[in-house]
Scaffold this motif. Structure first.
Motif, PDB file in Angstrom:
ATOM      1  N   ASP A 496       0.835  -1.206   0.000  1.00 13.49           N
ATOM      2  CA  ASP A 496       0.000   0.000   0.000  1.00 13.49           C
ATOM      3  C   ASP A 496       0.870   1.257   0.000  1.00 13.49           C
ATOM      4  O   ASP A 496       0.592   2.227  -0.732  1.00 13.49           O
ATOM      5  N   GLN A 497       1.936   1.270   0.810  1.00 16.98           N
ATOM      6  CA  GLN A 497       2.826   2.430   0.833  1.00 16.98           C
ATOM      7  C   GLN A 497       3.509   2.617  -0.517  1.00 16.98           C
ATOM      8  O   GLN A 497       3.652   3.728  -1.013  1.00 16.98           O
ATOM      9  N   LEU A 498       3.947   1.495  -1.120  1.00 15.83           N
ATOM     10  CA  LEU A 498       4.587   1.576  -2.439  1.00 15.83           C
ATOM     11  C   LEU A 498       3.643   2.200  -3.460  1.00 15.83           C
ATOM     12  O   LEU A 498       4.016   3.133  -4.200  1.00 15.83           O
ATOM     13  N   LEU A 499       2.403   1.686  -3.529  1.00  7.83           N
ATOM     14  CA  LEU A 499       1.437   2.225  -4.498  1.00  7.83           C
ATOM     15  C   LEU A 499       1.071   3.664  -4.190  1.00  7.83           C
ATOM     16  O   LEU A 499       0.879   4.480  -5.106  1.00  7.83           O
ATOM     17  N   ASP A 500       0.977   4.006  -2.903  1.00  6.05           N
ATOM     18  CA  ASP A 500       0.698   5.396  -2.541  1.00  6.05           C
ATOM     19  C   ASP A 500       1.788   6.327  -3.048  1.00  6.05           C
ATOM     20  O   ASP A 500       1.508   7.420  -3.567  1.00  6.05           O
ATOM     21  N   ASN A 501       3.058   5.903  -2.909  1.00  6.99           N
ATOM     22  CA  ASN A 501       4.159   6.717  -3.416  1.00  6.99           C
ATOM     23  C   ASN A 501       4.055   6.919  -4.926  1.00  6.99           C
ATOM     24  O   ASN A 501       4.238   8.027  -5.446  1.00  6.99           O
ATOM     25  N   LEU A 502       3.786   5.803  -5.646  1.00 12.97           N
ATOM     26  CA  LEU A 502       3.728   5.895  -7.104  1.00 12.97           C
ATOM     27  C   LEU A 502       2.547   6.733  -7.577  1.00 12.97           C
ATOM     28  O   LEU A 502       2.685   7.570  -8.484  1.00 12.97           O
ATOM     29  N   VAL A 503       1.364   6.512  -6.972  1.00  5.74           N
ATOM     30  CA  VAL A 503       0.179   7.289  -7.382  1.00  5.74           C
ATOM     31  C   VAL A 503       0.346   8.755  -6.980  1.00  5.74           C
ATOM     32  O   VAL A 503      -0.061   9.671  -7.717  1.00  5.74           O
ATOM     33  N   SER A 504       0.967   9.002  -5.825  1.00  9.47           N
ATOM     34  CA  SER A 504       1.201  10.383  -5.399  1.00  9.47           C
ATOM     35  C   SER A 504       2.110  11.102  -6.393  1.00  9.47           C
ATOM     36  O   SER A 504       1.859  12.256  -6.758  1.00  9.47           O
ATOM     37  N   ASN A 505       3.183  10.431  -6.860  1.00 10.30           N
ATOM     38  CA  ASN A 505       4.050  11.035  -7.874  1.00 10.30           C
ATOM     39  C   ASN A 505       3.290  11.294  -9.172  1.00 10.30           C
ATOM     40  O   ASN A 505       3.456  12.341  -9.816  1.00 10.30           O
ATOM     41  N   ALA A 506       2.451  10.327  -9.586  1.00 13.30           N
ATOM     42  CA  ALA A 506       1.668  10.514 -10.812  1.00 13.30           C
ATOM     43  C   ALA A 506       0.737  11.707 -10.682  1.00 13.30           C
ATOM     44  O   ALA A 506       0.541  12.479 -11.634  1.00 13.30           O
ATOM     45  N   LEU A 507       0.147  11.893  -9.485  1.00  9.64           N
ATOM     46  CA  LEU A 507      -0.753  13.017  -9.253  1.00  9.64           C
ATOM     47  C   LEU A 507      -0.007  14.351  -9.250  1.00  9.64           C
ATOM     48  O   LEU A 507      -0.444  15.338  -9.822  1.00  9.64           O
TER      49      LEU A 507
END
Length: 608
Positions: A496-507
């Motif tokens: 979840d933390q990994l995906l949050d980092n990636l989606v946060s960067n995409a946003l």
């Protein structure tokens, strides 16, 4: 004690082997022979009884048809005469029975009282039923083994009686016992002859071995002039030749040993690293495998060359190294046939021999590339951390001084300054949190708590968490999971933390109206999960370093957006801890896609 030592000798072992081989062979032959003989004798004996019973049943058939009264007495007398005179068998009892199983006559006088009584044995009952093959083995009250045979007597297709024969088998077993005794005598004679031949044969083998042992003990005591006589070209003769050749080689080797002793001891003391030995002129005379790998050249190609050429040293420096003083230096070399360079610590140690001065140099090569790279990485890491902390601390200090100078009296200005201090403080907290997380990943402090988890649930929850922020930027987010993607063993919190980092960067790095796609598919190595955006992308020159710690494509912009430069580094470490791989594809101005693969096989491992 003497006999115990004898049985440990090769001679005793050879004799025992030969005797055991003959014993086993004779036993196998004996078992087969005796078994076959017993089967044959028993079969012949049984067949003879059946034949006699069959013939008697034919002869008594007409007599048994005669009626009762005087004719019945004549019948009994006729039957007695028949069985006593024509079919008298030694050691056997013959009975003739009528259709009801009553005994009409018997050849055994002690059993005359059986006449008129029924014989209820199984074989008799079966014979009266018309069954012809009736036999069994019995032991009577005198402990005599007997073969019992019964045959039906028929006349005109009707069973009119039966013939019963019980014959002793003592004579058969006596014959078998005589055969066994003859065979045992033959085995004992064969074993005796085998033992004698074994002693003679083993002596021809062990005598040269004993002689060779004595010669070897003499060589061990230092007598290298001893020789073994060669009496033939067999294995013993070849062993004698090899022994003589060994003693001659030992004489040669020992004559050279004194000169090479100190040099070889120095080389052996440093074999864990690359070792090069030179003569007094600096020419290479010996190279170990590790040194040849470091320098990227074959041992044969290096022999005879000057060490300065291989190490890239100039003449002055080489002469200093050969001056007889132990010296050490760091060199950066480029091995032939290998990519990249190596940092090697080179240590020069002179070799002396009594009465001759310096006879050469031992050069020890230590590969310190990894240590140097680690030290450089540590220095860079400390510098980056210091820089990242210094910037917000400087801002906080400046705004705190401004507030202290009176800006706090202005509500609007004071509130804005306090907000800046809070933002910078939160950024430092995020930085320290990320550093602590990286530290735990590096040191494997906490093992992964893997559980089988549906990918669709993970991706949809991530999309839900960022749906509000997406709406604020008028962006869309989609989840695509291929059919057939199985559950994956994972640490849910870490993923979840990994995906949050990636989606946060995409946003962060996407303009308004863009889109983010979360996808999952089944690949050869496991399940591939990707986060793709339509943002500003990453230049090609930065893609190779994008997973480095504190690396930013646009440092000022990334810092203003609250980034620490550690998000992708943390993502890579989480994926590595799960045993997977991560990669990034991007085209500047069009978007970025980050894909990581989680293996389907659950491994018992912690962070790496």
């Amino acid at each position: 004690m003497k006999w115990t030592s004898f049985f440990r000798t090769v001679q005793a072992k050879l004799i025992i082997v030969y005797v055991l081989l003959i014993l086993v062979a004779m036993q196998l032959i004996g078992v087969y022979f005796v078994s076959a003989m017993k089967t044959s004798l028993t079969s012949n004996f049984t067949e003879d009884l059946h034949a006699r019973a069959e013939m008697l049943s034919v002869l008594v058939a007409e007599t048994l048809v005669t009626g009762d009264g005087d004719a019945g007495e004549d019948r009994t007398e006729s039957l007695g005469t028949l069985v006593n005179n024509l079919f008298n068998i030694s050691g056997a009892e013959i009975q003739v029975l009528d259709a009801s199983g009553r005994v009409l006559t018997t050849t055994l006088s002690s059993h005359n009282n059986y006449i008129g009584r029924k014989n209820t044995q199984t074989v008799v009952s079966r014979a009266l039923q018309g069954i012809r093959d009736n036999e069994e083995n019995v032991i009577d009250e005198d402990n005599v083994r007997k073969k019992v045979v019964a045959k039906p007597v028929s006349s005109g297709g009707k069973i009119v009686g039966a013939v019963y024969i019980a014959a002793s088998m003592n004579e058969l077993y006596t014959t078998m016992e005589r055969i066994n005794n003859i065979f045992i005598s033959g085995v004992m004679i064969a074993l005796g002859l085998t033992a004698v031949l074994g002693v003679i044969l083993s002596h021809t083998i062990t005598a040269p071995i004993k002689e060779l042992t004595r010669k070897a003990n003499a060589v061990a005591e230092g007598d290298f002039r001893t020789k073994m006589p060669v009496h033939g070209t067999d294995e013993i003769g070849q062993l004698s030749k090899a022994f003589n050749y060994m003693t001659s080689r030992l004489r040669t080797a020992l004559s050279e040993n004194e000169e090479e002793k100190e040099k070889l001891s120095s080389i052996l003391a440093n074999m864990s690293d690359g070792v090069v030995a030179t003569d007094e002129l600096g020419r290479i005379i010996l190279v170990n495998k590790r040194a040849s790998l470091m320098l990227g050249a074959d041992e044969s190609a290096m022999t005879g060359r000057h060490f300065a050429v291989l190490l890239g040293l100039d003449v002055e420096e080489a002469e200093t190294m050969l001056s007889g003083i132990t010296a050490s230096t760091l060199l950066q070399i480029h091995p032939q046939g290998q990519d990249g360079s190596l940092v090697i610590r080179v240590t020069f140690t002179p070799v002396h021999r009594r009465g001759h001065g310096g006879t050469g140099t031992i050069i020890v090569l230590q590969d310190v590339t990894e240590q140097e790279e680690l030290e450089a990485s540590r220095r860079e890491f400390v510098a980056n951390v210091s820089h990242e902390l210094r910037t917000p601390l400087t801002t906080i200090k400046s705004y705190a001084e401004a507030l202290d100078d009176g800006a706090i009296e202005d509500p609007e200005l004071g509130g804005r300054f306090v907000g800046v201090i809070q933002n910078e403080t939160e950024r430092m907290i995020r930085l320290v949190t990320d550093l602590l997380h990286l530290s735990r990943l590096d040191s494997s402090e906490a093992p992964l708590r893997k559980q089988l988890t549906p990918i669709i649930d993970v991706l949809e929850e991530v999309a839900d968490r960022f749906s509000f922020q997406m709406q604020q930027k008028h962006m869309s987010i989609a989840v695509i999971v291929e059919r057939g993607v199985p559950e994956v063993p994972m640490d849910r919190d870490q993923i979840d933390q990994l995906l949050d980092n990636l989606v946060s960067n995409a946003l962060k790095y996407s303009n308004e109206g863009g889109s983010v796609t979360l996808a999952a598919s089944l690949v050869e190595k496991g399940v591939a999960i990707s986060v793709e955006d339509t943002g500003i992308g990453i230049p090609k020159k930065d893609i190779e370093r994008i997973f480095e710690r504190f690396y930013r494509v646009e440092k000022g912009r990334a810092r203003s957006m609250g980034g620490t430069g550690l998000g992708l580094s943390i993502a890579r470490e989480i994926v590595k801890a799960h045993g997977g791989d991560i990669e990034l594809e991007s085209e500047f101005g069009k978007g970025t896609r980050v894909t990581f693969i989680l293996p389907l096989v659950q491994e018992e491992r912690g962070y790496s």
